[in-house]
Design an enzyme around this catalytic site. Structure first.
Site, PDB file in Angstrom:
ATOM      1  N   SER A 118       0.838  -1.198   0.000  1.00  0.00           N
ATOM      2  CA  SER A 118       0.000   0.000   0.000  1.00  0.00           C
ATOM      3  C   SER A 118       0.877   1.253   0.000  1.00  0.00           C
ATOM      4  CB  SER A 118      -0.964  -0.063   1.192  1.00  0.00           C
ATOM      5  OG  SER A 118      -1.932   0.943   1.105  1.00  0.00           O
ATOM      6  N   GLU A 136     -13.565   9.265  -9.959  1.00  0.00           N
ATOM      7  CA  GLU A 136     -14.063  10.488 -10.572  1.00  0.00           C
ATOM      8  C   GLU A 136     -13.585  10.545 -11.993  1.00  0.00           C
ATOM      9  OE1 GLU A 136     -13.607  14.197  -8.780  1.00  0.00           O
ATOM     10  OE2 GLU A 136     -14.664  13.624  -6.947  1.00  0.00           O
ATOM     11  N   HIS A 160      -4.242  -0.353  -4.249  1.00  0.00           N
ATOM     12  CA  HIS A 160      -5.695  -0.557  -4.080  1.00  0.00           C
ATOM     13  C   HIS A 160      -6.391  -0.183  -5.390  1.00  0.00           C
ATOM     14  CE1 HIS A 160      -5.216  -0.915   0.324  1.00  0.00           C
ATOM     15  NE2 HIS A 160      -4.456   0.156   0.262  1.00  0.00           N
TER      16      HIS A 160
END
Lengths: 269, 269
Positions: A118, A136, A160
C-alpha cells in the site's frame, strides 16, 4: 511492491521471505501506520510462519529517530527491508534525507530485498503519488505527487487500484509526464522488480500498466488545472500472476502469453 | 447516450431537445425505473424548460403494454425518444420483439433523436452490458451481457463509469470479443452518435474509449472463467466535452486536439 491487503501468510509475503538469505533478518519499517506496534507484531508472526525467524522493528516516528545508530546497523545487516501500509507521506517526510534513507539506498544497491504494501509500495518510485480523486472523471492537475524514495525510476505506482477505482488519477499523473510508466496494483497483488528491470506479477488480482508515450496528452499547463483530461491512445495491459513485463523495453515479456503484442497496431489509429 | 446523473436542465438534455424538430414531441419511456410517474414528471418539466413543450409518457410496464396502438403512434410521430435510467434488463426484457421495438427502430431509421441515461444508454448497443463486479480486479467471464436494442453496432456501452470504477468489467467484456469497441461514459457526460458514426462528447466528465483489436486477450474459453485477465496492449482514450471520435475508423477526429495520434506507437511495444 504490494497493492495492499495481501493475504497474511500467502504467496506474496512468502516470495518476499524467500528472497531473504538464510540467517539474515527482515527490517520492518512502520513509519506509515499509526499503530506501529500492532503492525510489527502482525508482520513478525507472518514472516516467522513463512520461514524468516528474525524480524526487527525499526520504530522510527520522527526525523530524529532516523539517525539512530542501532537502526542504521539493522538496515545495513538486513536481508530484507519491508514498509507497512498507512500514509505514504509519513514515509517520505520522516525518512527523506536521513541516515536511514542512506542505509536503505545502500541496502538496495547491495541487493537486499526491498518491499512494501500500500503506502509502502507507492513510496518506492522516484515520484510518489500522494493523493487524488478516486472514482471520478479524469481531470488535469487534481492528482498530488511528491518526490518518493527513488528506488524505482521512470514509473509512478498506485495501489488498491481496482478496488478504489483509481485509473483516472493515474492517467492524470501520466498526462503531466507521458515518459513515466503507470503501474496500478490491485489488492493482494504485487510486482516483483528484478535488477534487470523485468517485473513479475504475483497474487490474486491484476496489475494495470499504462504507457502514454505514444499518446497525445493535451495542454498540461497550469492554466488547464481541473479541466477534464483529453488524451490517447494510451497502451494498457492487464497482467495477472505469472506475467512478466520489461520496464526498460515497455513490453510484456512472457511471450507465450502475449503472442499478439508484436502484431501491428491497426493503422487507422 | 448519457452516463447517468445528468444535470436536470443542463447542456446534455438541452442538446437532446435541440435535435427535436419544432412542433414534434419527445416520447419518454420509463420502462427501466420503478417510479415511472415521478420520472416522467421530472423529465417533462426539464424538457419543457429546455424548449420542448410536448413530452408524452409511454408508461409500458409489461410486454402486453408494448403493443398498444396509441403508444405505437406516439413513437411513430415523435421527434425524440428518450429512455430513463433504472435497470436495463427491464428495457430489453419488456420491449424486445414487440411492436414498440419495431416502432423504435423505424424512428431511428427516419432520423429521430434516440437518447437515454444510465440503463437507457447501456440498452442502445447490439450487445448490452448487464452487470459485473465494480471495483474489482479484472477477471474473465464475470461480466454479464445480453442482446440489447441494437441501435449502436460493434460497441459495448457502460455508464457511471469513473464513479463506479468500472474499467475492469468493460475490459472483461472486450476480452470476449476484441472486435467490439468499449465506451465507458461518466456521470453527467454523454456521447452523441451521428448517422456518419462520428461521436461527439458532451458534459462535465470524460468518456473512456477502449480498442482491444491490437491486443492479446488470452484464453477466453469457458474453462478460464473467473481467472484474472491477461491482456494488452489495449488502446485507451480519455475524451472530454468537445472531443470527437470516429467509430468506424476508431480514431479521435478532432484533429486540433489530437495532433499526436498519427505518430508511431513505440516499436518496442
Amino acid at each position: 511492491m504490494i497493492g495492499g491487503h495481501e493475504e497474511p501468510r500467502g504467496e506474496i509475503l512468502a516470495r518476499f521471505g524467500d528472497m531473504v538469505q538464510k540467517g539474515q533478518a527482515i527490517a520492518l519499517l512502520t513509519l506509515a501506520t499509526e499503530e506501529p506496534q500492532a503492525a510489527f507484531q502482525r508482520y513478525r508472526e507472518n514472516f516467522r510462519h513463512l520461514g524468516v525467524p528474525v524480524v526487527r522493528h525499526i520504530d522510527a516516528r520522527t526525523r530524529e529517530d532516523c539517525s539512530d545508530e542501532q537502526g542504521v546497523r539493522i538496515l545495513e545487516e538486513a536481508g530484507g527491508i519491508f514498509f507497512t501500509g498507512g500514509d505514504q507521506l509519513r514515509i517520505t517526510s520522516v525518512l527523506g534525507g536521513t541516515p536511514y534513507e542512506d542505509a536503505l539506498r545502500r541496502a538496495h544497491l547491495r541487493g537486499a530485498a526491498i518491499g512494501g504494501t500500500s503506502a509502502g509500495a507507492s513510496a518506492m518510485s522516484a515520484t510518489m503519488l500522494v493523493g487524488g480523486a478516486d472514482e471520478e472523471s479524469a481531470r488535469r492537475g487534481t492528482v498530488r505527487m511528491c518526490p518518493g524514495l527513488g528506488l524505482l525510476r521512470d514509473a509512478v505506482v498506485d495501489q488498491h487500484f481496482a478496488q478504489r477505482g483509481r485509473i483516472n488519477r493515474l492517467l492524470a499523473a501520466l498526462a503531466q509526464n507521458p515518459g513515466t510508466l503507470g503501474i496500478g496494483i490491485d489488492e493482494d497483488t504485487a510486482v516483483l522488480v528484478r535488477p534487470d528491470e523485468e517485473m513479475e506479477i504475483l497474487g490474486s488480482g491484476t496489475v494495470t500498466v499504462l504507457d502514454a508515450r505514444g499518446a497525445y496528452v493535451g495542454d498540461a499547463s497550469e492554466a488547464a488545472v481541473d479541466v477534464p483530461l483529453r488524451l490517447g491512445p494510451v497502451a494498457l495491459w492487464a497482467l495477472p500472476q505469472g506475467s512478466r513485463f520489461d520496464l526498460g523495453r515497455r513490453m510484456a515479456t512472457h511471450n507465450d502469453a502475449f503472442p499478439g503484442q508484436h502484431s501491428e497496431v491497426p493503422a487507422s489509429r
